[in-house]
Design a protein around this motif. Structure first.
Motif, PDB file in Angstrom:
ATOM      1  N   PHE A  92       0.790  -1.222   0.000  1.00 33.88           N
ATOM      2  CA  PHE A  92       0.000   0.000   0.000  1.00 33.88           C
ATOM      3  C   PHE A  92       0.826   1.277   0.000  1.00 33.88           C
ATOM      4  N   GLY A  93       2.118   1.200   0.363  1.00 36.95           N
ATOM      5  CA  GLY A  93       2.991   2.355   0.160  1.00 36.95           C
ATOM      6  C   GLY A  93       3.145   2.654  -1.320  1.00 36.95           C
ATOM      7  N   PRO A  94       3.622   1.684  -2.117  1.00 38.52           N
ATOM      8  CA  PRO A  94       3.701   1.908  -3.559  1.00 38.52           C
ATOM      9  C   PRO A  94       2.352   2.189  -4.209  1.00 38.52           C
ATOM     10  N   VAL A  95       1.295   1.504  -3.764  1.00 33.90           N
ATOM     11  CA  VAL A  95      -0.035   1.741  -4.344  1.00 33.90           C
ATOM     12  C   VAL A  95      -0.458   3.193  -4.161  1.00 33.90           C
ATOM     13  N   GLN A  96      -0.122   3.787  -3.020  1.00 36.33           N
ATOM     14  CA  GLN A  96      -0.455   5.190  -2.791  1.00 36.33           C
ATOM     15  C   GLN A  96       0.177   6.086  -3.845  1.00 36.33           C
ATOM     16  N   MET A  97       1.395   5.750  -4.265  1.00 33.44           N
ATOM     17  CA  MET A  97       2.121   6.582  -5.206  1.00 33.44           C
ATOM     18  C   MET A  97       1.790   6.255  -6.663  1.00 33.44           C
ATOM     19  N   LEU A  98       1.457   5.013  -6.930  1.00 32.25           N
ATOM     20  CA  LEU A  98       1.168   4.598  -8.307  1.00 32.25           C
ATOM     21  C   LEU A  98      -0.311   4.697  -8.663  1.00 32.25           C
ATOM     22  N   GLY A  99      -1.145   4.815  -7.651  1.00 33.94           N
ATOM     23  CA  GLY A  99      -2.582   4.691  -7.871  1.00 33.94           C
ATOM     24  C   GLY A  99      -3.244   5.830  -8.611  1.00 33.94           C
ATOM     25  N   ARG A 100      -2.599   6.984  -8.708  1.00 32.00           N
ATOM     26  CA  ARG A 100      -3.206   8.129  -9.393  1.00 32.00           C
ATOM     27  C   ARG A 100      -2.578   8.406 -10.759  1.00 32.00           C
ATOM     28  N   THR A 157       8.192   2.507  -1.026  1.00 32.02           N
ATOM     29  CA  THR A 157       7.492   3.754  -1.339  1.00 32.02           C
ATOM     30  C   THR A 157       8.432   4.724  -2.037  1.00 32.02           C
ATOM     31  N   ASP A 158       9.674   4.797  -1.559  1.00 29.54           N
ATOM     32  CA  ASP A 158      10.662   5.656  -2.220  1.00 29.54           C
ATOM     33  C   ASP A 158      10.949   5.164  -3.631  1.00 29.54           C
ATOM     34  N   MET A 159      11.067   3.853  -3.786  1.00 30.29           N
ATOM     35  CA  MET A 159      11.299   3.284  -5.110  1.00 30.29           C
ATOM     36  C   MET A 159      10.121   3.585  -6.032  1.00 30.29           C
ATOM     37  N   THR A 161       3.329  14.040  -6.460  1.00 24.79           N
ATOM     38  CA  THR A 161       2.692  12.858  -5.883  1.00 24.79           C
ATOM     39  C   THR A 161       3.066  12.711  -4.415  1.00 24.79           C
ATOM     40  N   ALA A 162       4.335  12.896  -4.101  1.00 24.95           N
ATOM     41  CA  ALA A 162       4.789  12.832  -2.709  1.00 24.95           C
ATOM     42  C   ALA A 162       4.171  13.956  -1.879  1.00 24.95           C
ATOM     43  N   ARG A 163       4.107  15.152  -2.456  1.00 28.30           N
ATOM     44  CA  ARG A 163       3.548  16.293  -1.719  1.00 28.30           C
ATOM     45  C   ARG A 163       2.093  16.061  -1.361  1.00 28.30           C
TER      46      ARG A 163
END
Length: 215
Positions: free
Chosen positions: A31-39, A171-173, A190-192
């Motif tokens: 869910f860390g990566p999903v948060q960043m890739l999901g949008r 998540t960083d990756m 995305t991070a912001r």
């Protein structure tokens, strides 16, 4: 007079990112990566499990899926998490065969934490540089002597293969992957939006330093 129908159906996103789930996956690995890739505007996230049934993470969270391995569509990207379940899945032919099949056509393949053990056992990382969770590093490295395992790296990119260190490093990756697929400003925005401080240097790995010192 009949009013025109103003509703519209959004067109399906052109590309698909497969998230491989299995019993006792690590929640943040997913869910860390999903948060960043999901949008991402051009990508749809597709959760997968061997049977198509929901699976429970190491933390007890039940997660639903879209497809079984047998009904999975062709994937443009593939994300493989780690977790205690990898100890079982390295001996699961269905898992290893699915990873081999989907990795053949995917533009990129990524693992978080001990997910690298599954890619290594499947032979997908042969001849590549890779990293993994530093606590479990030796166990993961035993899955293949054909991989150039790096003890000090937050994440590693070798061609279309992306591997990250333990849990939070995924998540960083994922943000680095966003920058690769789009551009750095998109990754920063995305991070912001997630109020997340991106550790954007893949060599900034204090856990790796500790591992090299033998602690």
């Amino acid at each position: 007079m009949t009013k025109p129908d103003m509703t519209t159906t959004a067109p399906p996103k052109a590309r698909k990112i497969g998230i491989v789930l299995f019993k006792q996956f690590e929640t943040l690995d997913v869910f860390g990566p999903v948060q960043m890739l999901g949008r991402l505007p051009d990508y749809q996230l597709v959760a997968l499990s061997e049977s198509g049934a929901s699976v429970t993470s190491s933390q007890g969270l039940s997660a639903g899926v879209h497809h079984s391995f047998a009904t999975a569509p062709k994937l443009d990207g593939l994300l493989v998490p780690g977790g205690q379940g990898t100890r079982r899945e390295i001996d699961n032919p269905a898992m290893l065969d699915f990873l081999r099949l989907q990795s053949e056509g995917a533009a990129w393949i990524a693992s978080v934490c001990t997910g690298a053990a599954l890619l290594a056992k499947a032979g997908i990382l042969d001849g590549k540089r890779a990293t993994t969770n530093k606590i479990a590093f030796d166990w993961v490295a035993k899955q293949s002597s054909e991989v150039d395992w790096l003890r000090r790296a937050r994440w590693v990119v070798d061609g279309r293969f992306w591997t990250s260190s333990g849990v939070s490093a995924g998540t960083d990756m994922a943000l680095a992957l966003v920058a690769h697929l789009y551009d750095r400003p998109t990754a920063q925005e995305t991070a912001r939006r997630a109020e997340y401080v991106w550790r954007d240097d893949p060599d900034d790995d204090p856990f790796g330093i500790a591992s090299e010192k033998g602690s």
